[in-house]
Design a protein around this motif. Structure first.
Motif, PDB file in Angstrom:
ATOM      1  N   GLU A  68     131.039  47.809  90.605  1.00 54.79           N
ATOM      2  CA  GLU A  68     129.632  48.261  90.752  1.00 54.79           C
ATOM      3  C   GLU A  68     128.801  47.385  90.078  1.00 54.79           C
TER       4      GLU A  68
ATOM      5  N   ASP B 129     134.135  50.792  88.488  1.00 52.63           N
ATOM      6  CA  ASP B 129     133.090  50.512  87.461  1.00 52.63           C
ATOM      7  C   ASP B 129     132.523  48.986  87.366  1.00 52.63           C
TER       8      ASP B 129
ATOM      9  N   GLU C  61     124.597  47.209  96.894  1.00 61.34           N
ATOM     10  CA  GLU C  61     125.079  48.607  96.671  1.00 61.34           C
ATOM     11  C   GLU C  61     126.416  48.839  97.016  1.00 61.34           C
ATOM     12  N   VAL C  62     127.062  49.512  96.119  1.00 62.95           N
ATOM     13  CA  VAL C  62     128.474  50.060  96.447  1.00 62.95           C
ATOM     14  C   VAL C  62     128.388  51.545  97.005  1.00 62.95           C
TER      15      VAL C  62
ATOM     16  N   ARG D 163     135.931  55.183  92.852  1.00 61.96           N
ATOM     17  CA  ARG D 163     135.036  55.718  92.302  1.00 61.96           C
ATOM     18  C   ARG D 163     135.354  56.108  90.717  1.00 61.96           C
TER      19      ARG D 163
END
Length: 157
Positions: free
Chosen positions: A107, A104, A116-117, A98
């Motif tokens: 995602e 990034d 969705e992550v 994250r």
């Protein structure tokens, strides 16, 4: 009603509680959980070293975990390739990803295909890297020690 398909990928080398936690948490957030087990080659490319446990054994271990509905050989670090084959709705990762450039990027790529992550807490006290280091330390021969008054090299005898 449509089932939610989840995907959790990893090397799953030296299977430990952190791996189990990710799979358990992932299954609680989807109807059908597919675990992607990264190939030896892909793992070597990502981590700079091959796994200790061969792919066929890692796949069987992961396939045997009760939280896993199916196991899949993951051949690439590009999860869009896995998505094209599995068509999952949610991708699960440890929260060490994250807010990082790779997280990034993941995602953004997953958003392009409507995935969705979801991040789960990373188990900091246990990892395959920590286990590998501990095993390496155990495998190294202990340094020879000299008794009191004895030269370490044995010279002078």
């Amino acid at each position: 009603m449509r089932q939610i398909v989840g995907y959790a990928s990893g090397v799953f080398d030296l299977f430990h509680i952190g791996h189990l936690n990710i799979l358990r948490h992932a299954k609680s957030r989807c109807d059908h959980l597919v675990a992607g087990v990264v190939t030896d080659e892909a793992a070597g490319g990502m981590k700079g070293r091959p796994p200790v446990v061969p792919l066929v054994e890692r796949l069987e271990i992961v396939r045997s975990v009760r939280h896993v509905d199916a196991a899949f050989v993951d051949t690439s670090s590009d999860k869009r390739i896995a998505w094209q084959q599995v068509r999952f709705d949610v991708l699960f990762k440890g929260d060490d990803w994250r807010g990082t450039p790779k997280g990034d990027r993941l995602e953004a790529e997953m958003a392009e295909v409507g995935v969705e992550v979801v991040y789960f807490p990373y188990t900091v006290h246990t990892s395959s890297t920590h286990l590998r280091l501990a095993l390496d330390a155990l495998a190294r021969p202990a340094a020879p020690s000299a008794g009191p008054g004895e030269p370490l090299s044995g010279a002078g005898r």
